[in-house]
Design a protein around this motif. Structure first.
Motif, short mmCIF file in Angstrom:
data_model
loop_
_atom_site.label_atom_id
_atom_site.label_comp_id
_atom_site.label_asym_id
_atom_site.label_seq_id
_atom_site.Cartn_x
_atom_site.Cartn_y
_atom_site.Cartn_z
N ALA A 18 0.83 -1.20 0.00
CA ALA A 18 0.00 0.00 0.00
C ALA A 18 0.87 1.26 0.00
CB ALA A 18 -0.94 -0.01 1.20
N ASP A 19 1.93 1.25 0.82
CA ASP A 19 2.82 2.41 0.87
C ASP A 19 3.53 2.62 -0.47
OD1 ASP A 19 2.13 2.90 3.48
OD2 ASP A 19 3.99 2.10 4.34
N LEU A 20 3.99 1.54 -1.08
CA LEU A 20 4.68 1.65 -2.38
C LEU A 20 3.75 2.19 -3.45
CD1 LEU A 20 6.67 -1.65 -2.10
CD2 LEU A 20 7.70 0.61 -2.39
N LYS A 21 2.51 1.73 -3.46
CA LYS A 21 1.54 2.25 -4.43
C LYS A 21 1.33 3.75 -4.22
CE LYS A 21 -3.15 1.56 -6.24
NZ LYS A 21 -3.26 2.92 -6.63
N ALA A 22 1.21 4.17 -2.96
CA ALA A 22 1.04 5.59 -2.66
C ALA A 22 2.27 6.39 -3.08
CB ALA A 22 0.76 5.78 -1.17
N MET A 23 3.46 5.84 -2.85
CA MET A 23 4.70 6.52 -3.27
C MET A 23 4.72 6.73 -4.78
SD MET A 23 7.60 4.54 -1.10
CE MET A 23 7.36 4.20 0.63
N CYS A 24 4.32 5.70 -5.51
CA CYS A 24 4.30 5.79 -6.97
C CYS A 24 3.26 6.82 -7.44
CB CYS A 24 3.99 4.43 -7.58
SG CYS A 24 5.33 3.24 -7.37
N ASP A 25 2.08 6.75 -6.86
CA ASP A 25 1.01 7.67 -7.27
C ASP A 25 1.33 9.12 -6.94
OD1 ASP A 25 -0.56 5.62 -8.31
OD2 ASP A 25 -1.68 5.33 -6.44
#
Length: 80
Positions: free
Chosen positions: A57-64
């Motif tokens: 979830a954190d990685l997806k948020a970082m990418c977005d």
């Protein structure tokens, strides 16, 4: 510690002038037969903790929010 790799690439249909420049440079160096080059970027990250779901979830948020321009780029996340 969770290790992850984020790969960011341009979406299909988005012009890639850097890839085209690399393609021409390879030809100039004698590497003929290279039909197309698309460039991208890779981020290797280490995240504290061991909760894989939170890390994803954190990685997806970082990418977005930062690592990818989601208007013109795709990304993929691999957790190792």
């Amino acid at each position: 510690m969770i290790k992850a790799r984020v790969t960011v690439t341009l979406k299909n249909g988005v012009l890639d002038p850097q890839g085209k420049a690399i393609e021409h440079a390879l030809d100039g160096l004698g590497f003929s037969g290279v039909g197309s080059v698309r460039q991208g970027k890779v981020f290797d990250l280490e995240l504290e903790g061991t909760d894989k779901a939170k890390a994803e979830a954190d990685l997806k948020a970082m990418c977005d929010k930062l690592l990818a321009n989601t208007v013109i780029e795709n990304y993929s996340v691999t957790i190792t």
